[in-house]
Design an enzyme around this catalytic site. Structure first.
Site, mmCIF file in Angstrom:
data_model
loop_
_atom_site.group_PDB
_atom_site.id
_atom_site.type_symbol
_atom_site.label_atom_id
_atom_site.label_comp_id
_atom_site.label_asym_id
_atom_site.label_seq_id
_atom_site.Cartn_x
_atom_site.Cartn_y
_atom_site.Cartn_z
ATOM 1 N N ASP A 73 -5.449 -0.927 -8.325
ATOM 2 C CA ASP A 73 -5.089 -1.902 -7.299
ATOM 3 C C ASP A 73 -5.917 -3.144 -7.590
ATOM 4 O O ASP A 73 -6.860 -3.468 -6.883
ATOM 5 C CB ASP A 73 -5.436 -1.305 -5.927
ATOM 6 C CG ASP A 73 -5.201 -2.287 -4.778
ATOM 7 O OD1 ASP A 73 -4.558 -3.321 -5.002
ATOM 8 O OD2 ASP A 73 -5.692 -2.003 -3.675
ATOM 9 N N SER A 74 -5.556 -3.836 -8.647
ATOM 10 C CA SER A 74 -6.396 -4.930 -9.145
ATOM 11 C C SER A 74 -5.937 -6.273 -8.624
ATOM 12 O O SER A 74 -4.840 -6.422 -8.091
ATOM 13 C CB SER A 74 -6.328 -4.953 -10.666
ATOM 14 O OG SER A 74 -5.034 -5.355 -11.076
ATOM 15 N N THR A 75 -6.789 -7.280 -8.810
ATOM 16 C CA THR A 75 -6.380 -8.674 -8.647
ATOM 17 C C THR A 75 -5.569 -9.057 -9.883
ATOM 18 O O THR A 75 -5.300 -8.225 -10.754
ATOM 19 C CB THR A 75 -7.622 -9.575 -8.540
ATOM 20 O OG1 THR A 75 -8.474 -9.292 -9.657
ATOM 21 C CG2 THR A 75 -8.398 -9.295 -7.255
ATOM 22 N N HIS A 85 0.813 -1.224 0.000
ATOM 23 C CA HIS A 85 0.000 0.000 0.000
ATOM 24 C C HIS A 85 0.844 1.270 0.000
ATOM 25 O O HIS A 85 0.440 2.286 -0.568
ATOM 26 C CB HIS A 85 -0.988 -0.038 1.173
ATOM 27 C CG HIS A 85 -2.048 -1.075 0.973
ATOM 28 N ND1 HIS A 85 -2.372 -2.022 1.915
ATOM 29 C CD2 HIS A 85 -2.844 -1.324 -0.098
ATOM 30 C CE1 HIS A 85 -3.324 -2.813 1.431
ATOM 31 N NE2 HIS A 85 -3.619 -2.412 0.223
ATOM 32 N N GLU A 90 -14.919 -0.020 -6.844
ATOM 33 C CA GLU A 90 -14.710 -1.428 -6.491
ATOM 34 C C GLU A 90 -15.923 -2.192 -7.007
ATOM 35 O O GLU A 90 -17.063 -1.826 -6.711
ATOM 36 C CB GLU A 90 -14.579 -1.544 -4.965
ATOM 37 C CG GLU A 90 -14.767 -2.950 -4.381
ATOM 38 C CD GLU A 90 -13.722 -3.960 -4.842
ATOM 39 O OE1 GLU A 90 -12.534 -3.707 -4.650
ATOM 40 O OE2 GLU A 90 -14.126 -5.009 -5.405
ATOM 41 N N PRO A 102 -12.468 -11.345 -12.332
ATOM 42 C CA PRO A 102 -13.000 -9.977 -12.367
ATOM 43 C C PRO A 102 -11.943 -8.914 -12.682
ATOM 44 O O PRO A 102 -12.280 -7.845 -13.176
ATOM 45 C CB PRO A 102 -13.568 -9.759 -10.951
ATOM 46 C CG PRO A 102 -13.233 -10.957 -10.143
ATOM 47 C CD PRO A 102 -12.736 -12.014 -11.050
ATOM 48 N N GLY A 114 -14.784 -1.203 -13.054
ATOM 49 C CA GLY A 114 -13.765 -0.173 -13.280
ATOM 50 C C GLY A 114 -13.664 0.251 -14.733
ATOM 51 O O GLY A 114 -13.509 1.433 -15.050
ATOM 52 N N ASP A 165 -10.191 -3.189 0.041
ATOM 53 C CA ASP A 165 -9.753 -3.380 1.429
ATOM 54 C C ASP A 165 -9.484 -2.062 2.143
ATOM 55 O O ASP A 165 -9.389 -2.033 3.373
ATOM 56 C CB ASP A 165 -8.500 -4.274 1.461
ATOM 57 C CG ASP A 165 -7.394 -3.734 0.580
ATOM 58 O OD1 ASP A 165 -6.809 -2.692 0.910
ATOM 59 O OD2 ASP A 165 -7.105 -4.363 -0.460
#
Lengths: 283, 283
Positions: A156-158, A63, A107, A163, A139, A87
């Site tokens: 800040d993606s997976t 972060h 999100e 998704p 997004g 988060d």
């Protein structure tokens, strides 16, 4: 205590396992499987579809480097778009800047935010900031239709499966470019150079961003709970150079408390190993 | 294929596991248990007392940063002492410098060298260099009685438990200081700052080296198969500063081929995270 272990396959042939005291939460949301575990080594940690997203023990690294790197290049940033980041860790760090006026957080999965608010106050406290506006949307669609001009977009993606996949496309990066001001910066989590599948995703992201932005750089951090521990971030912009334009004195004068990031580390983070430079050059 | 996995506990609560095709070698030498495995992800790898020492896939990172960092600060280095390093990786890298005249390698366990010569030609090829003189002795005793003056001492030790323990003592570092020339540099593998036990060893090593040497620095590298992936190295010297005295042009003119190390990365590697700086300051 039960002898319970959480395991993650970093490749089909490499497995990372963490002792778990207990599982605090499990659900299947509209988008993904969400779990929260308690562990002796890493404190609480969040997984989405069986992949560790953050642990209380080392989330500060991710972060801090995904936020302060851009803020130190342009401490005048006022309007920010954050994509993913359910988060709250990214907005917690951004909240440390008094000069920021507005933070849109997009999100896709409201349940991630709710679960983090319940179980991970260390990061979800970020949402308490009044400047944060939460949008539960896709997004890609959000940036397609936005008329706002942002000074900074943080993705800040997976990983680019499920998704998060649309956040690695040519269309998405092009829309980010349009949504940014002339001094605008796009930061994204950029996967890892070490294991083959991660490196593929990393190269593909870099190729697409390089086509959309005149300036495109990659920097690195040590994140122990991510595969190989060697994680990359993208810094793309219309005009700002991440090293030449670093405002080290101005940023240090803000006296923002960090546990990982500092401006000397900032300069060093762009010094990549030869094998990574080769991969990026090929794209 | 058998479903065979090699596992290592990075802490009592964190386990790193690697799929193994087969075990190529096992023996108990006078000093330690020596194994060599074949794996799909990392190629062959060597373990001593159940700890991974090197893998064919990522050993280049460790061996490049433990050698070239000092050589680029003083490319005139002629006489070198290497302690440990029975796999040959350090001398393979040093062998790339035509200006080096002599390399004494002090390895306590002859069997490590023999096993590496049989199973790990990728690193043990380093021993073929005529300038390498192998001594099967205790490293502490060797530096205690040596009258040679070295320009560089590289301590490529195991962790500070078992046979490697004496290489982390005050007496050892003091003897290294005496054995070095006025421009001499001591490089050592310096453990990791992340997990508690590793961080303790790291802090203790730093404290002792700082007492023995007027200049003492720490730099970092991304080593995926070591605990946390975040590994540190010590750079101690009587007079040379690792960043201010870097001879980047001279080193680059040598055109030495590396896959990880470069002089930009060299400068960045000394930019440590705040939490690591705090730990070092406390010592």
């Amino acid at each position: 205590m039960d002898d319970l272990w959480y395991s993650e396959y970093h490749t089909p042939h490499v497995r990372f396992s963490v002792k778990v005291s207990r599982q605090l939460h499990y659900e299947e949301s509209k988008y993904q499987k969400i779990s929260v575990f308690e562990s002796p080594e890493f404190g609480r940690f969040l997984t989405l579809d069986g992949i560790m997203m953050l642990t209380e023990r080392d989330e500060f690294i991710y972060h801090e480097v995904i936020t302060h790197t851009a803020m130190a290049v342009n401490p005048e940033i006022k309007n920010i778009l954050v994509i993913g980041a359910g988060d709250g860790g990214v907005v917690r760090e951004l909240g440390k800047y008094q000069g920021i006026e507005s933070i849109d957080v997009v999100e896709i999965d409201e349940r991630v935010v709710e679960v983090c608010k319940e179980f991970l106050p260390q990061t979800s406290c970020g949402f308490e900031d009044e400047r944060v506006h939460l949008h539960y949307q896709d997004g890609l669609k959000f940036v397609r239709h936005t008329d706002n001009l942002y000074d900074l977009i943080i993705v800040d993606s997976t990983d680019p499966f499920g998704p998060g996949e649309v956040l690695f496309t040519k269309e998405f990066y092009g829309n980010c470019y349009r949504a940014l001001t002339e001094q605008g910066v796009l930061i994204n989590q950029h996967e890892s150079p070490f294991y083959e599948e991660d490196a593929k995703a990393m190269k593909s992201a870099h190729r697409r961003i390089s086509h959309a932005f005149p300036m495109s750089f990659v920097y690195q951090a040590h994140i122990p709970t991510y595969p190989s521990g060697h994680w990359l971030f993208g810094f793309a912009s219309k005009s700002l150079h991440p090293q030449r334009d670093l405002k080290a004195d101005a940023w240090n004068a803000l006296e923002i408390k960090t546990k990982y990031y500092n401006t000397e580390l900032h300069q060093g983070a762009f010094g990549l190993p030869n094998y990574v430079k080769e991969m990026l050059k090929d794209e």
